[in-house]
Structure formats: structure tokens, C-alpha cells
Design a protein around this motif. Structure first.
Motif, short mmCIF file in Angstrom:
data_model
loop_
_atom_site.label_atom_id
_atom_site.label_comp_id
_atom_site.label_asym_id
_atom_site.label_seq_id
_atom_site.Cartn_x
_atom_site.Cartn_y
_atom_site.Cartn_z
N VAL A 1 63.78 75.17 -108.17
CA VAL A 1 62.59 75.99 -107.99
C VAL A 1 62.52 76.98 -109.15
N PRO A 2 61.33 77.16 -109.74
CA PRO A 2 61.18 78.13 -110.83
C PRO A 2 61.40 79.56 -110.34
N LEU A 3 61.94 80.38 -111.22
CA LEU A 3 62.17 81.79 -110.88
C LEU A 3 61.07 82.71 -111.40
N THR A 4 60.12 82.18 -112.14
CA THR A 4 59.01 82.99 -112.63
C THR A 4 58.28 83.60 -111.44
N GLY A 5 58.14 84.91 -111.44
CA GLY A 5 57.45 85.61 -110.37
C GLY A 5 58.30 85.88 -109.14
N ALA A 6 59.55 85.44 -109.14
CA ALA A 6 60.43 85.65 -107.98
C ALA A 6 60.80 87.13 -107.85
N GLY B 1 64.72 90.87 -102.30
CA GLY B 1 64.59 91.80 -101.20
C GLY B 1 65.94 91.94 -100.53
N PRO B 2 66.02 92.66 -99.45
CA PRO B 2 67.30 92.84 -98.78
C PRO B 2 67.82 91.53 -98.19
N GLY B 3 68.73 90.88 -98.92
CA GLY B 3 69.35 89.65 -98.44
C GLY B 3 68.60 88.38 -98.72
N TYR B 4 67.55 88.43 -99.54
CA TYR B 4 66.80 87.20 -99.85
C TYR B 4 66.22 87.25 -101.25
N LEU B 5 65.88 86.06 -101.74
CA LEU B 5 65.16 85.88 -102.99
C LEU B 5 63.85 85.20 -102.62
N LYS B 6 62.74 85.82 -102.97
CA LYS B 6 61.43 85.25 -102.65
C LYS B 6 60.84 84.61 -103.89
N VAL B 7 60.51 83.31 -103.78
CA VAL B 7 59.90 82.58 -104.89
C VAL B 7 58.40 82.45 -104.62
N VAL B 8 57.65 82.06 -105.64
CA VAL B 8 56.19 82.01 -105.50
C VAL B 8 55.66 80.66 -105.04
N HIS B 9 56.53 79.68 -104.88
CA HIS B 9 56.11 78.34 -104.48
C HIS B 9 56.34 78.12 -102.99
#
Length: 118
Positions: A56-61, A64-72
Motif C-alpha cells: 500500500v502506498p504511504l503517500t498521504g498516510a 494516530g494512537p496505535g494505527y497508521l491510516k492510509v488513503v486507499h
């Protein structure tokens, strides 16, 4: 964007989509070899007996507390090209990963691979 060193500390944390749906767990970070910036992540998905890694691309990711939010969205990520949990992405498969997300793929000036695992 966050530093590669920072995101490596998130290994094992949840990766979620824009709506907060869990996709899987962060396994590794792949950097763009031209810039040494984080560009893709691998996410562990599947059942405990059939785990695999999706890209999954990390652009725009964002983190947060305990997570990584991606844009896809979760559905798109889960259909991304995969490798085994102990596998490695062959250079010949890199274009397919980029194409899945409609990203332009170019090799380095000397034809070297575009992604490097960190």
C-alpha cells in the motif's frame, strides 16, 4: 510525511483505511531508492494459517494512537499484489505494484530497482 525511522517503530500496529476499517498490521516499509523517502508499506493480511503481505502506498498516510491510516480503501489494498510473509518483492514485479494504484513507475537512471526495504 513522516521519517522512515519513525514509521519503522510502528511495525505490528494496525493499518486502517480512510474510514477506519482495519486492513491488517504494518510489516515493513519500502523507500523510493531515488529519494530514500517512505513510499510503500507491506501489510500483513489473511487468516493465521494463510497470511500474506500486500503493498500500500504511504503517500498521504497519517499516524494516530496505535494505527497508521492510509488513503486507499480496504478493498483496493486487499486486492493489491502480494508476497509471502517471508518473501521478497522481485524487481520485475515492482511495475505491477505501482500499476495497481495507478502510479507511474520508472526505474533508476541505471535501470536499478525503485523500491528498497528498510
Amino acid at each position: 510525511m513522516f521519517e522512515a525511522g519513525d514509521i519503522r517503530e510502528w511495525r505490528g500496529h494496525d493499518v486502517v483505511d480512510p474510514r477506519g476499517h482495519k486492513i491488517g498490521s504494518l510489516e515493513a516499509v519500502y523507500v523510493d531508492t531515488a529519494t530514500d523517502e517512505p513510499f510503500f508499506a507491506t501489510v500483513t493480511v489473511g487468516l493465521p494459517t494463510r497470511r500474506r503481505l500486500v503493498f500500500v502506498p504511504l503517500t498521504g498516510a497519517t499516524v494516530g494512537p496505535g494505527y497508521l491510516k492510509v488513503v486507499h480503501p480496504k478493498d483496493l489494498v486487499r486486492k493489491a499484489p502480494t508476497i509471502e510473509t517471508d518473501g521478497e518483492l522481485p524487481a520485475t514485479d515492482e511495475p505491477e505494484v505501482f500499476a495497481h494504484y495507478d502510479l507511474e513507475y520508472t526505474t533508476g537512471a541505471g535501470g536499478e530497482r525503485r523500491l528498497g526495504r528498510r
